[in-house]
Design a protein around this motif. Structure first.
Motif: not given
Length: 144
Positions: A5-34
């Motif tokens: 509901g607040f675009s600046s927060f959305d961007v912050m969360v998306d950037k953090a999630n992007h980094v976590l997804k990069e780590i998960e992708h590198a190891y082939g971990w599913p999202k439930d291993r966040r």
């Protein structure tokens, strides 16, 4: 994309999630291993932070996405910086703070996490870290 509901927060969360997804992708971990990708991020960021001078720590931290900056600084004691660590001590700290099995070893985990952060940190800042880190640890830093 997250909708807080607040675009600046959305961007912050998306950037953090992007980094976590990069780590998960590198190891082939599913999202439930966040929790695992978060633990990896934290386990690597803290010894990097602690190895730096206060000035360099702040310069590096300033380039991290906002939410990740909070993870980076959590528990930091500037009066104890820099903490000299050998390569073995550095990786022992990473391992101590990452309670999961590590495919490829602790050094590979550190490389993976730092590579996931590469897009947010300038090449000049990585070069600064290379100048500060002992030669035995420079290999874990991303190459431009």
């Amino acid at each position: 994309m997250v909708d807080t509901g607040f675009s600046s927060f959305d961007v912050m969360v998306d950037k953090a999630n992007h980094v976590l997804k990069e780590i998960e992708h590198a190891y082939g971990w599913p999202k439930d291993r966040r929790k695992q990708s978060y633990a990896a991020l934290r386990a690597v960021l803290h010894p990097v932070r602690d190895r730096l001078t206060v000035e360099e720590c702040v310069q590096f931290g300033a380039q991290l996405p906002t939410l990740l900056r909070g993870v980076y600084y959590d528990g930091w004691k500037p009066s104890e910086a820099p903490l000299k660590m050998s390569k073995e001590e550095f990786f022992a700290r990473v391992r101590e703070n990452f309670p999961y099995a590590i495919e490829g070893g602790t050094e590979q985990l550190a490389r993976t996490v730092l590579k996931a952060l590469q897009q947010y940190v300038s090449s000049g800042e990585w070069e600064d870290l290379k100048a500060i880190f002992p030669a035995s640890l420079v290999a874990i830093l991303p190459q431009p």
